[in-house]
Design an enzyme around this catalytic site. Structure first.
Site, mmCIF file in Angstrom:
data_model
loop_
_atom_site.group_PDB
_atom_site.id
_atom_site.type_symbol
_atom_site.label_atom_id
_atom_site.label_comp_id
_atom_site.label_asym_id
_atom_site.label_seq_id
_atom_site.Cartn_x
_atom_site.Cartn_y
_atom_site.Cartn_z
ATOM 1 N N GLY A 91 0.821 -1.215 0.000
ATOM 2 C CA GLY A 91 0.000 0.000 0.000
ATOM 3 C C GLY A 91 0.852 1.260 0.000
ATOM 4 O O GLY A 91 1.967 1.275 0.511
ATOM 5 N N ARG A 97 1.072 -5.792 -4.892
ATOM 6 C CA ARG A 97 1.139 -6.671 -3.725
ATOM 7 C C ARG A 97 1.604 -8.083 -4.066
ATOM 8 O O ARG A 97 1.408 -9.009 -3.287
ATOM 9 C CB ARG A 97 -0.237 -6.742 -3.052
ATOM 10 C CG ARG A 97 -0.647 -5.477 -2.340
ATOM 11 C CD ARG A 97 -1.704 -5.727 -1.307
ATOM 12 N NE ARG A 97 -2.141 -4.507 -0.661
ATOM 13 C CZ ARG A 97 -1.498 -3.926 0.347
ATOM 14 N NH1 ARG A 97 -0.403 -4.466 0.828
ATOM 15 N NH2 ARG A 97 -1.949 -2.805 0.871
ATOM 16 N N ASP A 120 5.099 -7.575 5.542
ATOM 17 C CA ASP A 120 5.156 -8.733 4.648
ATOM 18 C C ASP A 120 6.187 -8.544 3.529
ATOM 19 O O ASP A 120 6.893 -9.476 3.173
ATOM 20 C CB ASP A 120 3.766 -9.009 4.051
ATOM 21 C CG ASP A 120 2.808 -9.570 5.103
ATOM 22 O OD1 ASP A 120 3.276 -10.312 5.990
ATOM 23 O OD2 ASP A 120 1.606 -9.255 5.053
ATOM 24 N N LYS A 166 8.088 0.867 5.418
ATOM 25 C CA LYS A 166 6.992 1.707 4.910
ATOM 26 C C LYS A 166 5.667 1.156 5.392
ATOM 27 O O LYS A 166 5.473 -0.057 5.355
ATOM 28 C CB LYS A 166 7.033 1.669 3.368
ATOM 29 C CG LYS A 166 5.815 2.200 2.700
ATOM 30 C CD LYS A 166 5.131 1.211 1.748
ATOM 31 C CE LYS A 166 4.457 0.078 2.432
ATOM 32 N NZ LYS A 166 3.549 -0.725 1.601
ATOM 33 N N THR A 167 4.801 1.936 5.868
ATOM 34 C CA THR A 167 3.381 1.641 6.018
ATOM 35 C C THR A 167 2.732 2.678 6.905
ATOM 36 O O THR A 167 3.259 3.008 7.972
ATOM 37 C CB THR A 167 3.055 0.234 6.570
ATOM 38 O OG1 THR A 167 1.643 0.115 6.679
ATOM 39 C CG2 THR A 167 3.671 -0.090 7.912
ATOM 40 N N ASP A 189 0.287 2.181 8.545
ATOM 41 C CA ASP A 189 -0.280 1.471 9.696
ATOM 42 C C ASP A 189 0.536 1.678 10.975
ATOM 43 O O ASP A 189 0.020 1.506 12.073
ATOM 44 C CB ASP A 189 -0.356 -0.037 9.414
ATOM 45 C CG ASP A 189 -1.167 -0.356 8.173
ATOM 46 O OD1 ASP A 189 -1.886 0.534 7.697
ATOM 47 O OD2 ASP A 189 -1.077 -1.492 7.673
HETATM 48 P P1 FBP Z 1 0.766 -1.908 3.656
HETATM 49 O O1 FBP Z 1 0.688 -2.812 4.837
HETATM 50 O O2 FBP Z 1 1.225 -2.567 2.416
HETATM 51 O O3 FBP Z 1 1.546 -0.661 3.955
HETATM 52 O O4 FBP Z 1 -0.704 -1.406 3.333
HETATM 53 C C1 FBP Z 1 -1.410 -0.696 4.278
HETATM 54 C C2 FBP Z 1 -2.847 -0.526 3.913
HETATM 55 O O5 FBP Z 1 -3.075 0.802 3.504
HETATM 56 C C3 FBP Z 1 -3.733 -0.928 5.083
HETATM 57 O O6 FBP Z 1 -3.824 0.072 6.052
HETATM 58 C C4 FBP Z 1 -5.016 -1.271 4.391
HETATM 59 O O7 FBP Z 1 -5.782 -2.160 5.165
HETATM 60 C C5 FBP Z 1 -4.537 -1.945 3.142
HETATM 61 O O8 FBP Z 1 -3.268 -1.382 2.865
HETATM 62 C C6 FBP Z 1 -5.426 -1.733 1.963
HETATM 63 O O9 FBP Z 1 -4.953 -2.517 0.914
HETATM 64 P P2 FBP Z 1 -5.227 -2.264 -0.623
HETATM 65 O O10 FBP Z 1 -4.411 -1.064 -1.004
HETATM 66 O O11 FBP Z 1 -4.723 -3.482 -1.270
HETATM 67 O O12 FBP Z 1 -6.677 -2.027 -0.780
#
Ligand code: FBP
Length: 566
Positions: A125, A189, A220, A246-247, A249
């Site tokens: 993400g 992803r 991951d 990075k994230t 979260d």
């Molecule tokens: P990462 O763990 O890859 O940084 O992604 C975070 C995130 O934004 C989460 O907070 C959210 O639940 C998820 O990605 C959403 O995923 P997608 O972009 O595949 O809809």
């Protein structure tokens, strides 16, 4: 040679020069961001005044990057009880598992080295600041040797598998300085894990003659970086792999990695919107706003936003799990607060909830675990009846109490890493319905709930000054680690509470951050998600004040991100 210490030590210390391209470097010319003048290829027809201003912004650089430096060992983590994990990464475990950081070199040592080809990939993400990581990496590599080449893999890890790249130039990357998004390269992803994909990745690295590969990703993706590093070592590939945390979260952190980039910006963006909604609630006095916040399993984003904005209620998943509360109990607790405020004539309020809540409420968590097991046995998520029939009675009761729409959200395909796609489960709407139902049973307290989800809008904002500066330093750190021959290591910048010039720049072996987890029905070594520490300072500060916020309106509206001033 471009701005190297050897050539120009006094005038232009390491990394303080503007981005220069190879042609301009010899003439010591600055590139005046082309994006400012011409129609550009960044997806924006016209740049706003603020975007132009951000392109010109110069980030602070840690002092250690401005002087000759070398990488030194800096202690190690206790690896007792990690035998199972180390056994899964035999080639990495043979190397040094010590932490490391840059230290000033003596006068004779040089930071420059031979030219290096490096690849970079954005994985998972989006998080604000990713482009600055690429810029920091580029600048350090070019400083180290102007003949170095940086390849950007397009659209995430599949760009590595299929060898789809673009060569990054100063001209190209300068169009993205201090701007949000991952669109310079695109993200994805995909996972590089199967023997075929690992081999394809090694072939790509060989074809491009890569000395290094930098993976910008979450827990991951960084786990994947360690897998790749181990595979490359074992198969005799010369490509070293470095991860970058990075994230948004905020759950990729450890005692050695204080925070992932993107968290600061996302919390600021969400807090601005929450503050605005609070003012609306206060004005209209008729709605309860249920605001779900992105952040996956961990509640760091919700906790930080609560501390910034002071809502009536902020649910913290980790606490809900520790107290083994069911979703019905959560709804009842919210209903209590709604009823109490209604008695005082306050028919409005704000509830913040983390998007991962459903995974922590014990009855729903059990149901999700059962669904995961059932799907791992090959049952199609579309066959709702079959899935339901294979559940225990308790989980079936929870599942069948939900509308078909919610049932489908729980059955949706897991992401490639086996995670439930919590971003797609509209828990705020589920809770509004349950609170409504509960209040009806109590004789009809006035209640009108409005659902909000703050998610994707926080991932690609222009990075805050902190994230812009931090990301640039992370990119430089990744290059320094590669220059020192490290692999399977995550770039780590520490001492972040100090001014950026005093930050420490280094790295941490990724395997030291791992634990074993059940994924797709199998035990796997993955980086341990850092959840909210219920005994930590932010949680304690929240606990001390949250009861006051329930009945008293103590709202705080932080406003938009400030790029100037303090
Ligand atoms: P990462 O763990 O890859 O940084 O992604 C975070 C995130 O934004 C989460 O907070 C959210 O639940 C998820 O990605 C959403 O995923 P997608 O972009 O595949 O809809």
């Amino acid at each position: 040679m471009a701005d190297t210490l050897a050539n120009n030590a006094a005038a232009e210390p390491l990394l303080t020069a503007e981005i220069t391209d190879e042609r301009a470097a010899n003439k010591k010319m600055k590139i005046d961001h082309p994006a400012l003048e011409t129609s550009n290829t960044t997806g924006f027809g016209q740049l706003s005044e603020l975007q132009k201003d951000r392109l010109r912004h110069k980030v602070d650089i840690p002092d250690i990057l401005k002087v000759p430096h070398r990488l030194v060992d800096a202690g190690e983590r206790d690896m007792n009880n990690m035998g199972d994990i180390l056994a899964l990464f035999p080639s990495l475990s043979k190397g040094s598992l010590k932490l490391c950081h840059l230290s000033a070199a003596d006068g004779l040592e040089k930071t420059e080295g031979p030219p290096m080809n490096v690849g970079i990939v954005l994985s998972g993400g989006q998080a604000a600041g990713g482009h600055n990581v690429i810029i920091g990496l580029f600048r350090y590599l070019k400083y180290r040797h102007p003949g170095s080449t940086l390849y950007g893999f397009l659209n995430g890890p599949r760009g590595i598998i299929n060898n789809v790249t673009k060569v990054l130039t100063a001209d190209e990357i300068s169009k993205y300085a201090n701007l949000g998004g991952f669109h310079m390269l695109g993200s994805g992803r995909d996972k590089i894990e199967s023997p075929e994909h690992l081999k394809a990745a090694a072939d790509t690295c060989k074809a491009l003659d890569l000395g290094g590969l930098v993976v910008i990703g979450g827990d991951d993706s960084n786990t994947n970086a360690a897998v790749l590093a181990g595979y490359f070592l074992a198969s005799g590939s010369k490509t070293k792999v470095i991860g970058v945390p990075k994230t948004l979260d905020g759950d990729l952190k450890s005692p050695d990695v204080p925070i992932s980039f993107g968290f600061d910006t996302a919390c600021k963006v969400y807090s601005e919107v929450i503050g605005n909604i609070m003012v609306d609630a206060l004005s209209a006095k008729k709605y309860w706003h249920f605001i779900r916040l992105m952040g996956r399993a961990a509640s760091h984003v919700t906790l930080e936003c609560a501390l910034q904005t002071h809502p009536q209620i902020a649910l913290i998943s980790e606490e809900v799990a520790a107290k083994r509360v069911s979703l019905t109990d959560v709804a009842k607790q919210i209903a209590d607060c709604v009823a109490q405020r209604a008695e005082a004539g306050l028919n409005y309020g704000i509830v913040l909830l983390p998007e991962g809540l459903v995974e922590f409420v014990h009855d729903i968590a059990t149901m999700i675990a059962e669904i995961n097991d059932i799907l791992a046995k090959g049952v199609s998520p579309e066959d709702i009846g079959k899935v339901e029939s294979m559940m225990t009675d308790a989980s079936r009761a929870v599942f069948s109490s939900m509308s078909i729409g919610f049932q489908k959200q729980f059955l949706e395909d897991r992401d490639p890493h086996g995670n439930v796609q919590v971003a797609h489960i509209e828990c705020e709407k589920l809770l509004i319905g349950m609170v409504e139902h509960e209040l009806k049973t109590r004789g009809g307290v006035k209640f009108s709930g409005i659902a909000h989800y703050l998610g994707y809008e926080g991932r690609c904002s222009m990075p805050s000054n902190f994230d812009a500066t931090y990301c640039h330093a992370l990119g430089a750190a990744a290059a320094a680690l590669l220059g020192a021959g490290k692999t399977g290591v995550m770039a780590a910048i520490t001492d972040l509470e100090k001014p950026a010039t005093e930050w420490k720049v280094g790295g941490v072996p990724i395997v030291t951050m791992m634990n074993m987890e059940l994924r797709h029905g199998k035990q796997k070594a993955v980086i341990k998600k850092a959840l909210v520490d219920l005994d930590g300072e932010p949680m304690k500060a929240f606990e001390a004040i949250r009861e006051t916020w329930k009945m008293n309106d103590c709202y705080r509206s932080p406003g938009p991100i400030q790029f100037k001033g303090h």
